[in-house]
Design a protein around this motif. Structure first.
Motif, mmCIF file in Angstrom:
data_model
loop_
_atom_site.group_PDB
_atom_site.id
_atom_site.type_symbol
_atom_site.label_atom_id
_atom_site.label_comp_id
_atom_site.label_asym_id
_atom_site.label_seq_id
_atom_site.Cartn_x
_atom_site.Cartn_y
_atom_site.Cartn_z
ATOM 1 N N ARG A 25 -1.034 19.665 62.779
ATOM 2 C CA ARG A 25 -1.589 19.374 64.100
ATOM 3 C C ARG A 25 -2.781 18.444 63.989
ATOM 4 N NH1 ARG A 25 -3.290 24.782 66.739
ATOM 5 N NH2 ARG A 25 -3.648 25.296 64.560
ATOM 6 N N LYS A 27 -6.170 17.878 66.003
ATOM 7 C CA LYS A 27 -6.940 18.696 66.936
ATOM 8 C C LYS A 27 -8.227 17.980 67.327
ATOM 9 C CE LYS A 27 -6.227 20.892 63.494
ATOM 10 N NZ LYS A 27 -5.945 21.643 62.255
ATOM 11 N N ALA A 42 -4.611 19.396 71.345
ATOM 12 C CA ALA A 42 -3.903 19.334 70.070
ATOM 13 C C ALA A 42 -2.579 18.596 70.220
ATOM 14 C CB ALA A 42 -3.664 20.737 69.523
ATOM 15 N N PHE A 43 -2.149 18.005 69.121
ATOM 16 C CA PHE A 43 -0.876 17.285 69.040
ATOM 17 C C PHE A 43 -0.181 17.750 67.771
ATOM 18 C CE2 PHE A 43 1.505 13.755 67.143
ATOM 19 C CZ PHE A 43 2.313 13.329 68.190
ATOM 20 N N SER A 68 -4.233 13.939 71.492
ATOM 21 C CA SER A 68 -5.103 15.094 71.294
ATOM 22 C C SER A 68 -6.419 14.923 72.046
ATOM 23 C CB SER A 68 -5.368 15.267 69.793
ATOM 24 O OG SER A 68 -6.348 16.234 69.546
#
Length: 326
Positions: A25, A27, A42-43, A68
């Motif tokens: 992730r 973040k 987040a991504f 994100s």
């Protein structure tokens, strides 16, 4: 803190933003001056195994970083009713080690090779013997030396080598620097001088001469910074890389970019000698801050540093939470 007070802090630009580019992730977190978190985003992404190496696409990384950050600002504006335009400071952390090399024109020479690549066994063994310091297969210097030993075509053009956090920071500020904790996963550090060990740089350059590698390792590595040092400011171009909408203003100071192990030490307050922490992430590792240097070399123990330059004994296993989740 009361809602109106938080609004006032946001409007006055007294918000710090941290962005971490992790293995699963990306973040983004916004905190107030007293470290109270007020928004996050987040991504999710995954590494890919391509042409024999674990890698991530850097264009996807930038898309994920922007996504994100946008999720964080949306979270903040929906909660407090004000946009985020000015920030007090910004910091980048990312997965440690790895292999990111560029030519003199700042063009990427080969796809990003992550810390998960453990093909550099022969290089790590040779360097461990030459340095009398443990050199793990995932460290940047081992990955570089393996590429040189295998005479990969791109090595003759290398002018810059850095980590993922160092690369992002470089793009955002124009400053080619790296926090000492992340730098210690590139090349052994002298904690007295707080930079790369000069004697080992000479040793390594001697090994390179045997392969006709003209560059000197000192010229390839980023400059080392410790926590609290000035590490550049967010440029206008850097602000647009993070926030294409144009709301984020440039000019805020940026701290030295660090590895994710360093941020874990800070988050758990494990930065003083005789403290330690265990991280259960994509990899597993324990980190113990040393009072004194180890008396001998242990292949199982990596020596890295805290973000302010104390020696740390690190025991690392590549596979962790991803297998547990599965």
């Amino acid at each position: 803190m009361e809602h109106q007070k938080v609004q006032h802090e946001i409007e006055q630009g007294r918000v710090t933003v941290g962005i971490e580019i992790g293995s699963t992730r990306i973040k983004t977190v916004a905190i107030l001056q007293d470290a109270t978190p007020i928004a996050q985003g987040a991504f999710e992404w995954e590494n890919q195994f391509k042409d024999g190496f674990w890698t991530y696409d850097l264009s996807e990384m930038w898309d994920g970083l922007r996504d994100s950050y946008a999720r964080m600002t949306t979270n903040l504006s929906e909660t407090y009713g004000v946009p985020l335009t000015r920030i007090a400071s910004l910091g980048i952390s990312a997965m440690m080690h790895g292999y990111l090399v560029f030519d003199a024109h700042h063009q990427l020479l080969t796809p990003f090779r992550t810390w998960r690549n453990n093909h550099a066994n022969a290089a790590a063994r040779e360097l461990r013997e030459a340095f009398q310091v443990n050199i793990p297969e995932r460290w940047s210097i081992a990955l570089l030396y393996q590429a040189i030993r295998e005479r990969e075509a791109h090595v003759k053009d290398i002018a810059v080598m850095t980590t993922l956090s160092g690369y992002v920071h470089w793009c955002l500020t124009g400053a080619r620097v790296l926090g000492i904790g992340d730098a210690s996963g590139m090349f052994p550090i002298d904690t007295e001088t707080q930079t790369y060990r000069e004697d080992l740089c000479e040793t390594f350059n001697g090994l390179l001469d045997e392969y006709g590698f003209a560059q000197r390792i000192e010229s390839l590595l980023p400059e080392v910074r410790v926590a609290g040092d000035k590490a550049g400011v967010l440029t206008e171009d850097g602000a647009r890389r993070i926030d294409p909408t144009g709301q984020l203003m440039s000019g805020c100071p940026m701290c030295p970019p660090e590895g994710d192990a360093g941020t874990g030490m800070v988050a758990t307050q494990s930065v003083a000698p005789r403290t330690g922490n265990v991280s259960v992430g994509t990899s597993l590792f324990a980190m113990l801050v040393l009072e004194h240097p180890l008396r001998q070399v242990y292949p199982e123990i990596d020596i890295v540093t805290t973000p302010d330059g104390h020696d740390v004994a690190m025991v690392h296993a590549n596979n962790g939470a991803a297998e547990i989740n599965g």
